[in-house]
Design a protein around this motif. Structure first.
Motif, PDB file in Angstrom:
ATOM      1  N   ALA A 145       0.840  -1.196   0.000  1.00  0.00           N
ATOM      2  CA  ALA A 145       0.000   0.000   0.000  1.00  0.00           C
ATOM      3  C   ALA A 145       0.876   1.246   0.000  1.00  0.00           C
ATOM      4  O   ALA A 145       1.798   1.381   0.806  1.00  0.00           O
ATOM      5  CB  ALA A 145      -0.928  -0.001   1.205  1.00  0.00           C
ATOM      6  N   GLY A 146       0.591   2.145  -0.925  1.00  0.00           N
ATOM      7  CA  GLY A 146       1.362   3.374  -1.035  1.00  0.00           C
ATOM      8  C   GLY A 146       2.567   3.293  -1.943  1.00  0.00           C
ATOM      9  O   GLY A 146       3.166   4.320  -2.278  1.00  0.00           O
ATOM     10  N   LYS A 147       2.943   2.081  -2.339  1.00  0.00           N
ATOM     11  CA  LYS A 147       4.085   1.935  -3.248  1.00  0.00           C
ATOM     12  C   LYS A 147       3.656   2.243  -4.689  1.00  0.00           C
ATOM     13  O   LYS A 147       2.484   2.238  -5.032  1.00  0.00           O
ATOM     14  CB  LYS A 147       4.641   0.513  -3.171  1.00  0.00           C
ATOM     15  N   THR A 148       4.639   2.489  -5.527  1.00  0.00           N
ATOM     16  CA  THR A 148       4.390   2.831  -6.924  1.00  0.00           C
ATOM     17  C   THR A 148       4.708   1.647  -7.821  1.00  0.00           C
ATOM     18  O   THR A 148       5.813   1.097  -7.787  1.00  0.00           O
ATOM     19  CB  THR A 148       5.240   4.043  -7.353  1.00  0.00           C
ATOM     20  N   LEU A 149       3.720   1.270  -8.603  1.00  0.00           N
ATOM     21  CA  LEU A 149       3.912   0.261  -9.638  1.00  0.00           C
ATOM     22  C   LEU A 149       4.129   0.975 -10.962  1.00  0.00           C
ATOM     23  O   LEU A 149       3.290   1.765 -11.397  1.00  0.00           O
ATOM     24  CB  LEU A 149       2.684  -0.654  -9.748  1.00  0.00           C
ATOM     25  N   MET A 170      -2.030   0.691  -4.365  1.00  0.00           N
ATOM     26  CA  MET A 170      -0.769   1.107  -4.980  1.00  0.00           C
ATOM     27  C   MET A 170      -1.028   2.255  -5.954  1.00  0.00           C
ATOM     28  O   MET A 170      -2.104   2.382  -6.536  1.00  0.00           O
ATOM     29  CB  MET A 170      -0.120  -0.062  -5.730  1.00  0.00           C
ATOM     30  N   ARG A 171      -0.031   3.085  -6.123  1.00  0.00           N
ATOM     31  CA  ARG A 171      -0.062   4.128  -7.146  1.00  0.00           C
ATOM     32  C   ARG A 171       0.466   3.516  -8.439  1.00  0.00           C
ATOM     33  O   ARG A 171       1.436   2.751  -8.425  1.00  0.00           O
ATOM     34  CB  ARG A 171       0.823   5.296  -6.714  1.00  0.00           C
ATOM     35  N   VAL A 172      -0.175   3.828  -9.561  1.00  0.00           N
ATOM     36  CA  VAL A 172       0.198   3.227 -10.842  1.00  0.00           C
ATOM     37  C   VAL A 172       0.624   4.308 -11.821  1.00  0.00           C
ATOM     38  O   VAL A 172      -0.105   5.279 -12.057  1.00  0.00           O
ATOM     39  CB  VAL A 172      -0.974   2.417 -11.440  1.00  0.00           C
ATOM     40  N   VAL A 173       1.817   4.150 -12.390  1.00  0.00           N
ATOM     41  CA  VAL A 173       2.276   5.005 -13.482  1.00  0.00           C
ATOM     42  C   VAL A 173       2.649   4.096 -14.646  1.00  0.00           C
ATOM     43  O   VAL A 173       3.003   2.936 -14.450  1.00  0.00           O
ATOM     44  CB  VAL A 173       3.475   5.882 -13.072  1.00  0.00           C
ATOM     45  N   VAL A 196       9.047   6.821 -15.199  1.00  0.00           N
ATOM     46  CA  VAL A 196       8.495   5.574 -14.654  1.00  0.00           C
ATOM     47  C   VAL A 196       9.604   4.766 -13.992  1.00  0.00           C
ATOM     48  O   VAL A 196       9.437   4.245 -12.873  1.00  0.00           O
ATOM     49  CB  VAL A 196       7.800   4.758 -15.763  1.00  0.00           C
ATOM     50  N   LEU A 197      10.736   4.655 -14.664  1.00  0.00           N
ATOM     51  CA  LEU A 197      11.866   3.901 -14.113  1.00  0.00           C
ATOM     52  C   LEU A 197      12.318   4.472 -12.776  1.00  0.00           C
ATOM     53  O   LEU A 197      12.618   3.732 -11.830  1.00  0.00           O
ATOM     54  CB  LEU A 197      13.036   3.913 -15.098  1.00  0.00           C
ATOM     55  N   GLU A 198      12.358   5.783 -12.699  1.00  0.00           N
ATOM     56  CA  GLU A 198      12.877   6.444 -11.499  1.00  0.00           C
ATOM     57  C   GLU A 198      11.919   6.338 -10.312  1.00  0.00           C
ATOM     58  O   GLU A 198      12.357   6.327  -9.163  1.00  0.00           O
ATOM     59  CB  GLU A 198      13.156   7.907 -11.818  1.00  0.00           C
ATOM     60  N   GLN A 199      10.628   6.248 -10.569  1.00  0.00           N
ATOM     61  CA  GLN A 199       9.647   6.245  -9.484  1.00  0.00           C
ATOM     62  C   GLN A 199       9.233   4.855  -9.018  1.00  0.00           C
ATOM     63  O   GLN A 199       8.764   4.688  -7.890  1.00  0.00           O
ATOM     64  CB  GLN A 199       8.382   6.987  -9.933  1.00  0.00           C
ATOM     65  N   ARG A 224      18.682   3.964 -13.679  1.00  0.00           N
ATOM     66  CA  ARG A 224      17.666   4.925 -13.246  1.00  0.00           C
ATOM     67  C   ARG A 224      16.757   4.382 -12.144  1.00  0.00           C
ATOM     68  O   ARG A 224      16.061   5.140 -11.480  1.00  0.00           O
ATOM     69  CB  ARG A 224      16.802   5.351 -14.432  1.00  0.00           C
ATOM     70  N   MET A 225      16.740   3.080 -11.942  1.00  0.00           N
ATOM     71  CA  MET A 225      15.807   2.477 -10.986  1.00  0.00           C
ATOM     72  C   MET A 225      16.301   2.615  -9.550  1.00  0.00           C
ATOM     73  O   MET A 225      17.501   2.764  -9.292  1.00  0.00           O
ATOM     74  CB  MET A 225      15.580   1.005 -11.341  1.00  0.00           C
ATOM     75  N   LYS A 226      15.362   2.560  -8.630  1.00  0.00           N
ATOM     76  CA  LYS A 226      15.703   2.619  -7.208  1.00  0.00           C
ATOM     77  C   LYS A 226      16.452   1.353  -6.799  1.00  0.00           C
ATOM     78  O   LYS A 226      16.141   0.260  -7.281  1.00  0.00           O
ATOM     79  CB  LYS A 226      14.431   2.714  -6.360  1.00  0.00           C
ATOM     80  N   PRO A 227      17.401   1.460  -5.879  1.00  0.00           N
ATOM     81  CA  PRO A 227      18.074   0.253  -5.388  1.00  0.00           C
ATOM     82  C   PRO A 227      17.130  -0.693  -4.653  1.00  0.00           C
ATOM     83  O   PRO A 227      17.436  -1.878  -4.483  1.00  0.00           O
ATOM     84  CB  PRO A 227      19.147   0.777  -4.435  1.00  0.00           C
ATOM     85  N   SER A 228      15.969  -0.192  -4.244  1.00  0.00           N
ATOM     86  CA  SER A 228      14.985  -1.022  -3.537  1.00  0.00           C
ATOM     87  C   SER A 228      13.931  -1.606  -4.480  1.00  0.00           C
ATOM     88  O   SER A 228      13.024  -2.318  -4.043  1.00  0.00           O
ATOM     89  CB  SER A 228      14.261  -0.177  -2.480  1.00  0.00           C
ATOM     90  N   SER A 229      14.053  -1.344  -5.797  1.00  0.00           N
ATOM     91  CA  SER A 229      13.005  -1.737  -6.734  1.00  0.00           C
ATOM     92  C   SER A 229      13.109  -3.201  -7.142  1.00  0.00           C
ATOM     93  O   SER A 229      14.178  -3.818  -7.080  1.00  0.00           O
ATOM     94  CB  SER A 229      13.041  -0.854  -7.979  1.00  0.00           C
ATOM     95  N   ILE A 230      11.960  -3.736  -7.571  1.00  0.00           N
ATOM     96  CA  ILE A 230      11.855  -5.115  -8.030  1.00  0.00           C
ATOM     97  C   ILE A 230      11.384  -5.102  -9.478  1.00  0.00           C
ATOM     98  O   ILE A 230      10.407  -4.426  -9.817  1.00  0.00           O
ATOM     99  CB  ILE A 230      10.846  -5.917  -7.181  1.00  0.00           C
ATOM    100  N   LEU A 231      12.062  -5.855 -10.329  1.00  0.00           N
ATOM    101  CA  LEU A 231      11.669  -5.992 -11.728  1.00  0.00           C
ATOM    102  C   LEU A 231      10.794  -7.227 -11.891  1.00  0.00           C
ATOM    103  O   LEU A 231      11.098  -8.304 -11.362  1.00  0.00           O
ATOM    104  CB  LEU A 231      12.910  -6.134 -12.613  1.00  0.00           C
ATOM    105  N   ILE A 232       9.705  -7.087 -12.658  1.00  0.00           N
ATOM    106  CA  ILE A 232       8.804  -8.207 -12.948  1.00  0.00           C
ATOM    107  C   ILE A 232       8.662  -8.320 -14.458  1.00  0.00           C
ATOM    108  O   ILE A 232       8.406  -7.335 -15.141  1.00  0.00           O
ATOM    109  CB  ILE A 232       7.419  -7.987 -12.300  1.00  0.00           C
ATOM    110  N   ASN A 233       8.821  -9.530 -14.973  1.00  0.00           N
ATOM    111  CA  ASN A 233       8.656  -9.744 -16.417  1.00  0.00           C
ATOM    112  C   ASN A 233       7.777 -10.960 -16.669  1.00  0.00           C
ATOM    113  O   ASN A 233       8.174 -12.099 -16.405  1.00  0.00           O
ATOM    114  CB  ASN A 233      10.004  -9.926 -17.116  1.00  0.00           C
TER     115      ASN A 233
END
Length: 329
Positions: A145-149, A170-173, A196-199, A224-233
């Protein structure tokens, strides 16, 4: 061979062809293969009227040139990156796909991977199976909750993911050059890809695989991505530059990834992506459910029947072929 049309099925991964035989009954004879490459079916396809295709490929210009009677190539799945569409169009062959049969399944799988990564489900399951019972090894974790997808691509599946993510507060961009801001009513704010990558706390990729999107998520994107980010494919493996992904994980530029598609696929064993605690991999299973199987198996043969019956098919991916194709449609 009868006086009916000839349909070659290049490959299939289901147990029965009853659906295909029923769909084509009275209009075509089906010649099935379980091929991995065109060389295994081309002798029979040389005089085919239609080609049903699951995975076997690629269907290149050279392959297309060896099927002078073929009127339609019908893909069982969504992606058509293994078919040379320009060559098919030039030859007057209609190409169809099956764009909706697994939209819900893939969206659900994307959410499942996101939740598993966020809550470290696979990590904890491995620990418990090995005899450990402890929370601290999984720290830190934060709520969704509150995270950005961030969504790369905003097609049918991505929009389903957006609606589900919004239900988790979640916030969606999203970034998609073919979608206008406000074009759809589902949650999502259009932004440029870099933004999008940065957020994004979670970045889920959903574009088709094209020349422009191959390797789209590479070193520059990871930087550009956050060090805390997760990539999904859950889209196509080559959209993500695998070597760049390994470098990003090694350097801690992202926190982890959850993949249903990889490049190469199947993923070799050993491979640098295997065995990592912050990587979840499933074997290109996002499309599957019993319900999806029904839509998968009936879609392509139905398109072939339409073409062979003189009807324009529903899901044409090379519309420029209309009015100048071998089927006369």
């Amino acid at each position: 061979m009868s006086g009916k049309a000839k349909v070659v099925l290049t490959d299939y991964v289901w147990e029965s062809l009853d659906v295909e035989h029923r769909t084509l009954e009275g209009i075509a004879d089906l010649i099935p293969f379980k091929a991995a490459a065109p060389a295994e079916f081309l002798e029979q396809a040389a005089d085919c009227d239609a080609l049903l295709n699951t995975y076997a490929g690629p269907i290149t210009a050279e392959v297309i040139g060896q099927m002078p009677r073929c009127k339609v190539i019908a893909r069982y799945g969504i992606g058509v990156d293994t078919i040379d569409l320009a060559a098919a169009t030039e030859a007057g062959i209609i190409v169809t796909n099956n764009p909706t049969y697994c939209v819900d399944e893939v969206a659900e799988h994307a959410m499942a991977l996101m939740l598993s990564a966020a809550r470290k489900i696979a990590f904890y399951d491995r620990r418990v199976r090995s005899g450990e019972w402890a929370v601290p090894p999984g720290k830190p974790m934060t709520r969704l909750a509150g995270k950005t997808l961030g969504l790369v691509g905003f097609g049918n599946i991505a929009r389903k993911v957006a609606a589900r993510a919004a239900a988790f507060d979640m916030r969606v961009v999203f970034s998609d050059p073919f979608v206008e801001s406000g074009q759809f009513t589902v949650p999502g704010e259009k932004q440029e890809l870099d933004a999008v990558l940065e957020q994004a706390d979670f970045l889920s990729v959903h574009p088709p695989l094209t020349t422009a999107t191959r390797g789209l998520i590479g070193d520059a994107a990871f930087a550009r991505m956050k060090p805390s980010s997760i990539l999904i494919n859950v889209a196509r493996g080559p959209i993500v530059d695998t070597a760049a992904l390994v470098r990003a994980l090694d350097a801690g530029r992202i926190a982890g990834c959850a993949l249903d598609t990889t490049d190469p696929e199947p993923l070799p064993n050993p491979h640098p992506l295997r065995g990592r605690e912050n990587v979840i991999i499933t074997p290109h299973a996002a499309w599957y459910s019993e319900e999806a199987m029904v839509g998968l198996q009936s879609g392509a043969p139905s398109e072939v029947r339409r073409v062979l019956s003189g009807e324009w098919p529903i899901n044409v991916v090379n519309p420029a072929v209309k009015g100048r194709n071998r089927a006369g449609l």
